[in-house]
Scaffold this motif. Structure first.
Motif, PDB file in Angstrom:
ATOM      1  N   VAL A  19       0.820  -1.385  -0.154  1.00 17.64           N
ATOM      2  CA  VAL A  19      -0.051   0.063   0.031  1.00 17.64           C
ATOM      3  C   VAL A  19       0.875   1.112   0.030  1.00 17.64           C
ATOM      4  O   VAL A  19       0.663   2.392  -0.781  1.00 17.64           O
ATOM      5  CB  VAL A  19      -1.023   0.101   1.115  1.00 17.64           C
ATOM      6  N   PRO A  20       1.845   1.479   0.764  1.00 15.23           N
ATOM      7  CA  PRO A  20       2.698   2.653   0.937  1.00 15.23           C
ATOM      8  C   PRO A  20       3.319   2.910  -0.384  1.00 15.23           C
ATOM      9  O   PRO A  20       3.643   3.929  -0.787  1.00 15.23           O
ATOM     10  CB  PRO A  20       3.655   2.444   1.958  1.00 15.23           C
ATOM     11  N   TRP A  21       3.864   1.698  -0.962  1.00 12.35           N
ATOM     12  CA  TRP A  21       4.586   1.829  -2.240  1.00 12.35           C
ATOM     13  C   TRP A  21       3.758   2.520  -3.422  1.00 12.35           C
ATOM     14  O   TRP A  21       4.345   2.918  -4.526  1.00 12.35           O
ATOM     15  CB  TRP A  21       5.087   0.684  -2.586  1.00 12.35           C
ATOM     16  N   LYS A  23       2.056   4.973  -3.827  1.00  9.81           N
ATOM     17  CA  LYS A  23       2.365   6.187  -4.077  1.00  9.81           C
ATOM     18  C   LYS A  23       3.536   6.754  -5.009  1.00  9.81           C
ATOM     19  O   LYS A  23       3.717   7.829  -5.361  1.00  9.81           O
ATOM     20  CB  LYS A  23       2.586   7.168  -2.620  1.00  9.81           C
ATOM     21  N   SER A  24       4.328   5.632  -5.344  1.00  4.04           N
ATOM     22  CA  SER A  24       5.390   5.928  -6.268  1.00  4.04           C
ATOM     23  C   SER A  24       5.082   5.664  -7.775  1.00  4.04           C
ATOM     24  O   SER A  24       5.865   5.846  -8.591  1.00  4.04           O
ATOM     25  CB  SER A  24       6.761   5.107  -5.801  1.00  4.04           C
ATOM     26  N   LEU A  25       3.847   5.369  -7.941  1.00  9.89           N
ATOM     27  CA  LEU A  25       3.579   4.642  -9.210  1.00  9.89           C
ATOM     28  C   LEU A  25       3.388   5.812 -10.148  1.00  9.89           C
ATOM     29  O   LEU A  25       2.512   6.733  -9.940  1.00  9.89           O
ATOM     30  CB  LEU A  25       2.406   3.725  -9.298  1.00  9.89           C
ATOM     31  N   MET A  26       4.118   5.850 -11.263  1.00 10.06           N
ATOM     32  CA  MET A  26       3.700   6.843 -12.481  1.00 10.06           C
ATOM     33  C   MET A  26       3.510   6.095 -13.799  1.00 10.06           C
ATOM     34  O   MET A  26       3.620   7.191 -14.734  1.00 10.06           O
ATOM     35  CB  MET A  26       4.873   7.607 -12.403  1.00 10.06           C
ATOM     36  N   ILE A  27       3.591   4.908 -13.876  1.00  8.11           N
ATOM     37  CA  ILE A  27       3.289   4.196 -15.132  1.00  8.11           C
ATOM     38  C   ILE A  27       1.771   3.446 -14.979  1.00  8.11           C
ATOM     39  O   ILE A  27       1.292   2.994 -13.696  1.00  8.11           O
ATOM     40  CB  ILE A  27       4.545   3.236 -15.303  1.00  8.11           C
ATOM     41  N   PRO A  28       1.341   2.690 -16.373  1.00  7.20           N
ATOM     42  CA  PRO A  28       0.271   2.119 -15.952  1.00  7.20           C
ATOM     43  C   PRO A  28       0.438   0.855 -15.456  1.00  7.20           C
ATOM     44  O   PRO A  28       1.560   0.298 -15.566  1.00  7.20           O
ATOM     45  CB  PRO A  28       0.008   1.763 -17.618  1.00  7.20           C
ATOM     46  N   THR A  29      -0.464   0.524 -14.355  1.00 10.68           N
ATOM     47  CA  THR A  29      -0.322  -0.666 -13.570  1.00 10.68           C
ATOM     48  C   THR A  29      -1.571  -1.147 -13.513  1.00 10.68           C
ATOM     49  O   THR A  29      -2.689  -0.928 -13.376  1.00 10.68           O
ATOM     50  CB  THR A  29      -0.042   0.100 -12.117  1.00 10.68           C
ATOM     51  N   PHE A  30      -1.337  -2.630 -13.365  1.00  6.80           N
ATOM     52  CA  PHE A  30      -2.543  -3.552 -13.117  1.00  6.80           C
ATOM     53  C   PHE A  30      -2.254  -3.994 -11.849  1.00  6.80           C
ATOM     54  O   PHE A  30      -1.443  -4.949 -11.367  1.00  6.80           O
ATOM     55  CB  PHE A  30      -2.545  -4.626 -14.263  1.00  6.80           C
ATOM     56  N   LEU A  31      -3.422  -4.096 -10.818  1.00  3.73           N
ATOM     57  CA  LEU A  31      -3.389  -4.635  -9.662  1.00  3.73           C
ATOM     58  C   LEU A  31      -4.583  -5.738  -9.685  1.00  3.73           C
ATOM     59  O   LEU A  31      -5.413  -5.778 -10.123  1.00  3.73           O
ATOM     60  CB  LEU A  31      -4.006  -3.621  -8.729  1.00  3.73           C
ATOM     61  N   TYR A  32      -3.968  -6.681  -9.144  1.00  2.00           N
ATOM     62  CA  TYR A  32      -4.987  -8.016  -8.726  1.00  2.00           C
ATOM     63  C   TYR A  32      -4.660  -8.500  -7.463  1.00  2.00           C
ATOM     64  O   TYR A  32      -3.524  -8.188  -6.732  1.00  2.00           O
ATOM     65  CB  TYR A  32      -4.937  -8.932  -9.851  1.00  2.00           C
ATOM     66  N   GLN A  33      -5.855  -9.056  -7.148  1.00  3.15           N
ATOM     67  CA  GLN A  33      -5.537  -9.971  -5.758  1.00  3.15           C
ATOM     68  C   GLN A  33      -6.255 -11.137  -5.819  1.00  3.15           C
ATOM     69  O   GLN A  33      -7.305 -11.165  -6.458  1.00  3.15           O
ATOM     70  CB  GLN A  33      -5.980  -8.937  -4.612  1.00  3.15           C
ATOM     71  N   VAL A  34      -5.740 -12.193  -5.070  1.00  2.00           N
ATOM     72  CA  VAL A  34      -6.719 -13.578  -5.005  1.00  2.00           C
ATOM     73  C   VAL A  34      -7.567 -13.680  -3.913  1.00  2.00           C
ATOM     74  O   VAL A  34      -7.072 -13.095  -2.894  1.00  2.00           O
ATOM     75  CB  VAL A  34      -5.811 -14.551  -5.097  1.00  2.00           C
ATOM     76  N   ARG A  35      -8.366 -14.459  -3.868  1.00  2.00           N
ATOM     77  CA  ARG A  35      -9.012 -14.661  -2.522  1.00  2.00           C
ATOM     78  C   ARG A  35      -8.464 -15.527  -1.655  1.00  2.00           C
ATOM     79  O   ARG A  35      -7.693 -16.275  -1.880  1.00  2.00           O
ATOM     80  CB  ARG A  35     -10.483 -15.189  -2.785  1.00  2.00           C
ATOM     81  N   ASP A  36      -8.674 -15.334  -0.359  1.00  2.00           N
ATOM     82  CA  ASP A  36      -7.746 -16.055   0.763  1.00  2.00           C
ATOM     83  C   ASP A  36      -6.462 -15.788   0.730  1.00  2.00           C
ATOM     84  O   ASP A  36      -5.855 -16.836   1.157  1.00  2.00           O
ATOM     85  CB  ASP A  36      -8.362 -17.450   0.687  1.00  2.00           C
ATOM     86  N   MET A  48      -4.404   0.415  -2.183  1.00  2.00           N
ATOM     87  CA  MET A  48      -3.190   0.847  -3.359  1.00  2.00           C
ATOM     88  C   MET A  48      -3.858   1.571  -4.361  1.00  2.00           C
ATOM     89  O   MET A  48      -3.288   2.663  -4.840  1.00  2.00           O
ATOM     90  CB  MET A  48      -2.935  -0.531  -3.828  1.00  2.00           C
ATOM     91  N   PHE A  49      -5.002   1.298  -4.728  1.00  2.00           N
ATOM     92  CA  PHE A  49      -5.698   2.273  -5.803  1.00  2.00           C
ATOM     93  C   PHE A  49      -5.702   3.661  -5.274  1.00  2.00           C
ATOM     94  O   PHE A  49      -5.540   4.655  -6.234  1.00  2.00           O
ATOM     95  CB  PHE A  49      -7.232   1.693  -6.011  1.00  2.00           C
ATOM     96  N   ASP A  50      -6.353   3.930  -4.174  1.00  2.00           N
ATOM     97  CA  ASP A  50      -6.342   5.249  -3.682  1.00  2.00           C
ATOM     98  C   ASP A  50      -4.830   5.986  -3.448  1.00  2.00           C
ATOM     99  O   ASP A  50      -4.865   7.082  -3.791  1.00  2.00           O
ATOM    100  CB  ASP A  50      -7.058   5.335  -2.222  1.00  2.00           C
ATOM    101  N   ASN A  51      -4.039   5.358  -3.287  1.00  2.00           N
ATOM    102  CA  ASN A  51      -2.650   5.842  -3.162  1.00  2.00           C
ATOM    103  C   ASN A  51      -1.967   6.099  -4.314  1.00  2.00           C
ATOM    104  O   ASN A  51      -0.701   6.932  -4.598  1.00  2.00           O
ATOM    105  CB  ASN A  51      -1.960   4.955  -2.233  1.00  2.00           C
ATOM    106  N   ILE A  52      -2.199   5.666  -5.672  1.00  2.00           N
ATOM    107  CA  ILE A  52      -1.762   5.929  -6.899  1.00  2.00           C
ATOM    108  C   ILE A  52      -2.022   7.441  -7.152  1.00  2.00           C
ATOM    109  O   ILE A  52      -3.056   7.719  -7.156  1.00  2.00           O
ATOM    110  CB  ILE A  52      -2.184   4.807  -8.065  1.00  2.00           C
ATOM    111  N   PRO A  53      -1.003   8.108  -7.260  1.00  2.00           N
ATOM    112  CA  PRO A  53      -1.113   9.610  -7.633  1.00  2.00           C
ATOM    113  C   PRO A  53      -1.650   9.960  -9.060  1.00  2.00           C
ATOM    114  O   PRO A  53      -0.976  11.010  -9.383  1.00  2.00           O
ATOM    115  CB  PRO A  53       0.064  10.247  -7.170  1.00  2.00           C
ATOM    116  N   ILE A  54      -2.538   9.463  -9.606  1.00  2.00           N
ATOM    117  CA  ILE A  54      -2.867   9.733 -10.935  1.00  2.00           C
ATOM    118  C   ILE A  54      -4.524   9.865 -11.005  1.00  2.00           C
ATOM    119  O   ILE A  54      -5.103   9.071 -10.353  1.00  2.00           O
ATOM    120  CB  ILE A  54      -2.398   8.616 -12.022  1.00  2.00           C
TER     121      ILE A  54
END
Length: 60
Positions: A19-21, A23-36, A48-54
């Motif tokens: 999550v804290p990292w 804030k450093s994203l400045m390129i197109p990024t695909f986030l995903y998460q698995v269940r459990d 993480m989405f909220d922290n992306i500064p775009i």
């Protein structure tokens, strides 16, 4: 669980959080998460989405 992870890696579960990292994203990024997933919480993706500064971004 936290103690076992710390013994194996010398880090706590909180230190693994991406999550804290986000804030450093400045390129197109695909986030995903698995269940459990043992290492992340369900609200991590939103944080993480909220922290992306775009302004022009979408969450599906």
């Amino acid at each position: 669980m936290n103690d076992r992870v710390r013994l194996q890696t010398s880090c706590t579960l909180d230190q693994f959080s991406p999550v804290p990292w986000a804030k450093s994203l400045m390129i197109p990024t695909f986030l995903y998460q698995v269940r459990d997933d043992l290492y992340t919480r369900p609200d991590d993706i939103q944080a993480m989405f909220d922290n992306i500064p775009i302004a022009n971004k979408k969450l599906h």
